[in-house]
Design a protein around this motif. Structure first.
Motif, PDB file in Angstrom:
ATOM      1  N   ALA A 121      11.036  -4.804  -4.863  1.00 38.86           N
ATOM      2  CA  ALA A 121      10.128  -5.684  -5.155  1.00 38.86           C
ATOM      3  C   ALA A 121       9.287  -4.955  -5.221  1.00 38.86           C
ATOM      4  N   GLU A 122       9.061  -4.404  -3.947  1.00 34.62           N
ATOM      5  CA  GLU A 122       7.928  -3.905  -4.046  1.00 34.62           C
ATOM      6  C   GLU A 122       8.060  -2.139  -5.152  1.00 34.62           C
TER       7      GLU A 122
ATOM      8  N   ALA B  38       6.275   2.220   3.086  1.00 32.61           N
ATOM      9  CA  ALA B  38       6.525   1.781   4.349  1.00 32.61           C
ATOM     10  C   ALA B  38       7.859   1.122   5.176  1.00 32.61           C
ATOM     11  N   ILE B  39       8.317   0.706   3.896  1.00 35.97           N
ATOM     12  CA  ILE B  39       8.879   0.056   4.051  1.00 35.97           C
ATOM     13  C   ILE B  39      10.690   1.145   4.458  1.00 35.97           C
ATOM     14  N   LYS B  40      11.864   0.383   5.328  1.00 33.64           N
ATOM     15  CA  LYS B  40      12.191   1.614   5.064  1.00 33.64           C
ATOM     16  C   LYS B  40      13.821   1.620   3.413  1.00 33.64           C
ATOM     17  N   LEU B  41      14.173   2.924   4.043  1.00 22.37           N
ATOM     18  CA  LEU B  41      14.954   2.784   2.722  1.00 22.37           C
ATOM     19  C   LEU B  41      16.991   2.212   2.691  1.00 22.37           C
ATOM     20  N   THR B  42      16.334   1.620   3.322  1.00 22.21           N
ATOM     21  CA  THR B  42      17.844   1.098   3.733  1.00 22.21           C
ATOM     22  C   THR B  42      17.218  -0.367   3.892  1.00 22.21           C
ATOM     23  N   ASP B  43      16.789  -0.900   3.383  1.00 14.80           N
ATOM     24  CA  ASP B  43      15.979  -2.171   3.062  1.00 14.80           C
ATOM     25  C   ASP B  43      16.048  -2.387   1.432  1.00 14.80           C
ATOM     26  N   SER B  44      17.164  -1.951   0.492  1.00 16.06           N
ATOM     27  CA  SER B  44      16.927  -1.975  -0.505  1.00 16.06           C
ATOM     28  C   SER B  44      16.317  -3.214  -1.167  1.00 16.06           C
TER      29      SER B  44
ATOM     30  N   LYS C  43       1.176  -1.351   0.017  1.00 10.76           N
ATOM     31  CA  LYS C  43      -0.051  -0.132   0.003  1.00 10.76           C
ATOM     32  C   LYS C  43       0.741   1.039   0.063  1.00 10.76           C
ATOM     33  N   PRO C  44       1.449   1.618  -1.033  1.00  8.83           N
ATOM     34  CA  PRO C  44       2.478   2.687  -0.999  1.00  8.83           C
ATOM     35  C   PRO C  44       1.402   3.615  -1.071  1.00  8.83           C
TER      36      PRO C  44
END
Length: 336
Positions: free
Chosen positions: A288-289, A277-283, A249-250
């Motif tokens: 995938a999103e 909602a995904i942290k920017l550090t989780d590339s 849900k971006p």
């Protein structure tokens, strides 16, 4: 949108049979019809002006201005020249059009109308400070965004001085507002509202390169269509909105035309900003999103994946406030 105007006073005096006479020939001469000596004098001054602006030589520019213009500019001249030199780092320019006009009186409202016979025609309105006026419209070359330098000289005694100087965006990637307007009409008629809107945003950036003194003949037509399309886009797309087709849900909060200069990505493309909602550090998770967003984007905005060879994305954890830069992660969707 800015302005440049040039006024030229040229008088020829001679004595015949001990009587003093002067030329009373009035009229307007354009481009190749202008007296070659007058044209050469202005060309030399234009080169000095261009070099002075691009090298941030305030003294050199100021030496070309009339006393009236220097007084009107007051302390703003330095900042205007410095901003222009930074924004338009040009090495060369070309003459779009030139006009040499002789009136019988000075300090009168005056108008020049181009006669190209197409949508690029324009009207220049200005005050003719001197009896003789010379207008140079100079366009920078080889920049992503080229500017129009509008210069209007007047001749004070034996010297040419600039009465009006204006600098504004003229074309983007060598395309004028008329070209973007034509593209926007085609996209709109095909139902591709988003891309049509982005093209009209570019039109709005280019439509007044010489400020309120410079008006394209179809300016009213473009202005009406711009208002219409912006109203329709605002009614259809309420930002930010949640992409329900993507499980994380971006939220898309902005879409704008972005000028890209890199090899392989040269052009104007949609730039989509969205909150994740995904942290920017989780590339890995961010990628995938974004892949899911790319799959859905054509369903969300008709034609966006058909009209563009690239779409650019920027993922944020917080919607930017427009005042300070916010951390983000970028992606490129290559469509062809």
């Amino acid at each position: 949108m800015k302005r440049n105007i040039i006024y030229l006073l040229f008088a020829t005096c001679f004595i015949v049979s001990m009587q003093s006479c002067h030329s009373d020939k009035t009229g307007t001469w354009t481009n190749g019809d202008i007296n070659s000596d007058v044209k050469k004098q202005i060309a030399d001054l234009n080169q000095k002006l261009f070099t002075g602006i691009m090298t941030k030589n305030i003294g050199a520019v100021k030496a070309l201005l009339s006393a009236q213009l220097v007084k009107r500019a007051k302390g703003n001249l330095d900042s205007i020249i410095n901003r222009s030199a930074k924004k338009y780092e040009a090495k060369d320019y070309e003459v779009l059009d030139e006009y040499y006009k002789v009136n019988t009186t000075a300090n009168i409202p005056d108008t020049i109308t181009s006669n190209k016979g197409n949508d690029a025609d324009y009207i220049l309105s200005y005050k003719a400070v001197n009896e003789q006026t010379y207008i140079s419209l100079l366009v920078t070359k080889n920049l992503p965004v080229n500017c129009l330098i509008t210069v209007i000289y007047g001749k004070y005694g034996d010297n040419w001085k600039i009465n009006i100087l204006q600098i504004g965006d003229y074309n983007i990637l060598n395309k004028t507002p008329q070209e973007y307007y034509k593209t926007a009409l085609g996209l709109y008629n095909g139902g591709d509202l988003l891309d049509a809107t982005n093209n009209m945003i570019l039109v709005s950036q280019l439509v007044n390169p010489g400020g309120d003194r410079f008006t394209y003949k179809n300016n009213s037509e473009m202005k009406i269509f711009y208002s219409k399309i912006i109203d329709e886009a605002n009614a259809r797309y309420q930002f930010p909105f949640i992409i329900g087709l993507v499980k994380t849900k971006p939220q898309i909060f902005s879409i704008s035309p972005e000028i890209m200069e890199e090899e392989g990505h040269k052009g104007v493309f949609p730039l989509i900003g969205y909150k994740s909602a995904i942290k920017l550090t989780d590339s890995v998770a961010l990628k995938a999103e974004n892949q899911e967003i790319q799959k859905a984007i054509g369903r969300l905005f008709k034609g966006i994946d058909q009209n563009n060879s690239n779409i650019f994305y920027q993922a944020y954890n917080n919607i930017p406030n427009g005042k300070t830069p916010a951390p983000h992660y970028g992606f490129i969707q290559k469509l062809r």
